[in-house]
Write an enzyme that holds these catalytic residues in place. Structure first.
Site, PDB file in Angstrom:
ATOM      1  N   THR A 187       0.909  -1.151   0.000  1.00 53.16           N
ATOM      2  CA  THR A 187       0.000   0.000   0.000  1.00 53.16           C
ATOM      3  C   THR A 187       0.936   1.185   0.000  1.00 53.16           C
ATOM      4  O   THR A 187       2.115   1.053   0.319  1.00 53.16           O
ATOM      5  CB  THR A 187      -0.921  -0.004   1.250  1.00 53.16           C
ATOM      6  N   ASP A 196      -8.827  -8.928   1.611  1.00 55.02           N
ATOM      7  CA  ASP A 196      -9.207  -8.064   2.737  1.00 55.02           C
ATOM      8  C   ASP A 196     -10.637  -8.336   3.215  1.00 55.02           C
ATOM      9  O   ASP A 196     -11.044  -7.843   4.268  1.00 55.02           O
ATOM     10  CB  ASP A 196      -9.063  -6.582   2.366  1.00 55.02           C
TER      11      ASP A 196
HETATM   12  N1  GLY Z   1      -5.060  -3.698   1.717  1.00 50.81           N
HETATM   13  C1  GLY Z   1      -4.810  -3.157   2.995  1.00 50.81           C
HETATM   14  C2  GLY Z   1      -5.930  -2.342   3.522  1.00 50.81           C
HETATM   15  O1  GLY Z   1      -6.728  -1.821   2.755  1.00 50.81           O
HETATM   16  O2  GLY Z   1      -6.063  -2.212   4.711  1.00 50.81           O
END
Ligand code: GLY
Length: 556
Positions: free
Chosen positions: A364, A406
């Protein structure tokens, strides 16, 4: 990592500078050029987002999603451009016939991706706030993709180590075909991506969700057996939502709303801390924390709070369009006080007794921007793990996310980040998966004080709230605040505290003696802007390849 300090008087701070803290030099320079041209923070954010899709392939993207928190003189705003589950997704799609989770399927390969949201998110931001032409903001990314860029050493290493790791796994990805020749110190061009970006430049959101790009994606999915269809793409919309806006001391925290858990979690963490952390009052009324920064007492207290925050996260947080998320109740001061009252100051609460209270490598990426007009953008964006699903859309040249992981793929079974969930975050068609991304702007008397955010899965929440404590509670410089060792506890794994870049050994020993299991693990790099009376500081964490810069606006 570069940190610059410029001095301004407080009254001119808001309009006296432009600042950016971004995860690489290419995107940072693209953003600063837009600001220097007179563009606002939102213009700069759009240009940075597209540049990152070229130069930071591990997390920058057009094949993923994210959240943008905006502050302008029109108020605060939140753009949710999180990915959605495709129409063909279903609750048990990652379970085998015996009901066991097939983890690799939600993480790597064609089956792991949600419908991307990034281009729609940037388009919404531009429609509402943009001042420079869209094409001008996409062009720097096209230039970087078409003419190439010199691969930084850290990126080169990341790519080669990913290729090596993936070669040992039973996964069907084509990453090496597109990134195998990206070598440290050498020019790297991405012609297919350049053509895709040109269609986005010329046709806006339709350049991705309709027409040639959508057709390439849909055909690729059909050929490889993936779920995404042309209709999923055509139906995708980014959403304008109210940010989670709460009080902490005399500050207003403006942060990510559901489907992120970030805004709620940060507000809970900071406000419980205030109820529990003793402070001494000096004669001039100033307050000094009695638990020293990163001392055993401090780590234990914040770990205890983390247990409660994550118990709530697993039960109550999900996509608000599918599940009623009780944001007001979870951030209500009386509720926070009740939750804090259960915290044990000297010993660890039993994990199993902490119930919800109302009744990769990790990747991220994040950037923070402040413009000369007093506007700010805090933007976190992701394709989930480093390099997402590892699948590049052939013919369109961009990596797809593996955001489906997620979701809670099975109630109570942790995802990659160790987060568990239930009904609130189970898979449903078109639903957005729960996130920890926490782009945050802290205001004082309506003016920007901090713009902060970080990558790192569930540790994002910790990085963000600790950056706030480091600056506003412990008075650290922006650079020290992002570089200070951080630690994280999230209820599960039981009594595990993760830290990076070294808590003191004596603190680790004491925490181990208390019964914690202290483990070292890297967090994502913070990118912070701090507006102070004496000027503005911007900092990107030293271990990353970010670049923070502040430039003064010449007085008129
Ligand atoms: N993919 C990590 C988040 O959105 O928390």
């Amino acid at each position: 990592m570069i940190s610059l300090l410029c001095v301004f008087s407080f009254s001119s701070v808001a309009q006296g500078h432009r600042a950016i803290a971004a995860p690489d030099t290419f995107s940072s320079d693209v953003g600063m050029a837009v600001l220097q041209k007179g563009g606002n923070a939102i213009d700069a954010a759009i240009a940075v987002q597209f540049a990152l899709a070229v130069t930071l392939p591990e997390a920058g993207n057009i094949g993923g999603g994210g959240f943008m928190v905006i502050h302008t003189d029109r108020g605060n705003d939140f753009i949710d451009y999180r990915e959605t589950a495709p129409a063909a997704a279903s609750r048990d799609m990652y379970l085998d016939k015996d009901g066991n989770v097939e983890r690799l399927k939600s993480l790597f390969g064609i089956y792991a991706s949600g419908t991307p949201g990034t281009v729609a998110g940037m388009w919404e931001a531009h429609k509402k706030y943009g001042t420079l032409p869209w094409a001008e903001l996409v062009q720097p990314a096209i230039d970087l993709a078409e003419n190439g860029f010199i691969v930084p050493e850290k990126l080169g290493k990341k790519i080669s180590s990913y290729i090596e790791r993936m070669s040992k796994r039973d996964v069907d990805i084509n990453f090496v075909d597109y990134f195998g020749h990206a070598k440290s110190g050498e020019l790297f061009k991405q012609p297919e991506l350049a053509e895709t970006l040109k269609r986005i430049r010329d046709n806006g959101t339709d350049g991705f969700y309709k027409g040639k790009t959508a057709q390439i994606i849909a055909d690729f999915m059909t050929q490889k057996g993936g779920l995404l269809t042309a209709k999923d793409l055509a139906d995708y919309t980014a959403k304008l939502r109210e940010p989670v806006t709460t009080q902490w001391r005399n500050y207003t925290l403006v942060s990510a709303a559901p489907p992120s858990s970030g805004g709620v979690a940060i507000s809970q963490w900071l406000n419980m801390y205030d109820l529990l952390a003793p402070r001494t009052k000096a004669a001039d009324g100033s307050l000094t924390p009695m638990h020293p920064h990163n001392s055993t007492e401090y780590v234990h207290l914040l770990a205890e709070i983390g247990k409660r925050v994550f118990a709530d996260r697993s039960e109550y947080l999900g996509d608000p369009d599918f599940y009623k998320v009780p944001v007001a109740a979870l951030t209500n001061p009386e509720y926070i006080a009740k939750r804090a009252s259960g915290v044990k100051r000297k010993s660890i609460s039993t994990t199993e007794k902490i119930r919800p209270g109302l009744t990769e490598s990790e990747q991220t990426t994040h950037f923070s921007i402040l413009d000369q007009y007093g506007n700010a953008v805090s933007n976190t964006t992701t394709i989930n793990l480093s390099f997402g699903s590892g699948v590049v859309v052939e013919g369109a040249g961009f990596l797809l996310n593996n955001e489906m992981d997620d979701f809670s793929v099975k109630a109570g079974v942790p995802n990659f980040f160790g987060a568990v969930g239930g009904v609130a975050n189970e898979i449903q068609p078109f639903k957005r998966m729960l996130s920890s991304m926490s782009p945050t702007i802290v205001l004082e008397d309506g003016d920007v004080r901090l713009v902060t955010g970080a990558p790192g899965g569930t540790t994002i929440i910790t990085s963000v709230y600790q950056s706030i404590l480091n600056t506003l509670e412990f008075n650290m410089s922006a650079q020290d605040a992002v570089d200070a060792p951080r630690f994280h506890h999230q209820l599960l794994p039981k009594d595990e505290i993760r830290h990076h870049k070294g808590l003191q050994q004596s603190v680790i020993d004491e925490l181990n003696d208390m019964g914690y299991k202290v483990k070292e693990r890297r967090f994502g790099d913070l990118h912070l802007i701090h507006v102070k009376e004496e000027g503005v500081e911007a900092a990107s964490e030293s271990h990353g390849r970010g670049k923070a810069q502040v430039s003064a606006v010449a007085p008129k």
